[in-house]
Design a protein around this motif. Structure first.
Motif: not given
Length: 197
Positions: A46-50, A53-56, A171-174
């Motif tokens: 879920a964090t990866l997908n969030l 989207r937020l990066f975009q 890495l996801l937190a990073h």
């Protein structure tokens, strides 16, 4: 946990049966493979997908000129974008996707700060790579078993577990931190706040 995949021909079709040593997973009608995801992976997925989207969203409306402009001694948006993409390709290889090679590896090699960076790819090129590696990672997390996650991490991250699962969490937190930095930089450049939706 051992896994066996058997393909059973049924009326000219193939039915994929996934048999596991500790438990049998039965795909009910209407369910997809991601419904069978390892429970420990679900919040990371879920964090990866969030973050995808937020990066975009953080880069929406940013052009190459703004991205390469450096406010004071801070990193610029282009450097952070390149850095986060490089980290996602590392994440993909850590999860066993050896063919996931960063197309900008020659640009990021030996780069430790924005001061070391030479020519920067365009945001369009970077966003294409972001979507490519993000799709690979999402698919991998949907089907990954426990063994690769329990393996020792190839790098020691500052987190209280040394396996691949711990590395993935770090890495996801990073990347979340850096996406927040990009969101702040876009405001410094006079753009609207990053959207969450």
């Amino acid at each position: 946990m051992q896994r066996l995949t058997a393909f059973l021909p049924v009326m000219g079709l193939q039915l994929s049966a996934r048999l596991m040593y500790h438990e049998a997973l039965i795909v009910e009608p209407g369910k997809e493979l991601k419904d069978l995801m390892q429970p420990v992976v679900e919040p990371l997925y879920a964090t990866l997908n969030l973050n995808t989207r937020l990066f975009q969203n953080a880069l929406n409306g940013v052009d190459d000129g703004v991205a390469q402009e450096r406010p004071g001694q801070a990193n610029n948006i282009a450097f952070l974008t390149l850095h986060v993409i490089d980290a996602r390709y590392y994440m993909a290889r850590m999860l066993g996707l050896e063919d996931a090679q960063n197309p900008f590896a020659d640009v990021t090699e030996d780069v430790r700060s924005v001061d070391d960076l030479g020519e920067i790819p365009s945001l369009a090129e970077l966003m294409f790579a972001w979507q490519e590696v993000s799709d690979l990672l999402a698919s991998r997390l949907e089907e990954i078993g426990p063994e690769p996650l329990e393996a020792e991490s190839p790098h020691k991250f500052p987190i209280d577990r040394g396996d691949v699962l711990g590395g993935l969490a770090f890495l996801l937190a990073h990347e979340s931190q850096h996406i927040g930095q990009i969101g702040l930089l876009r405001r410094i450049h006079g753009l609207s706040a990053m959207q969450w939706n």
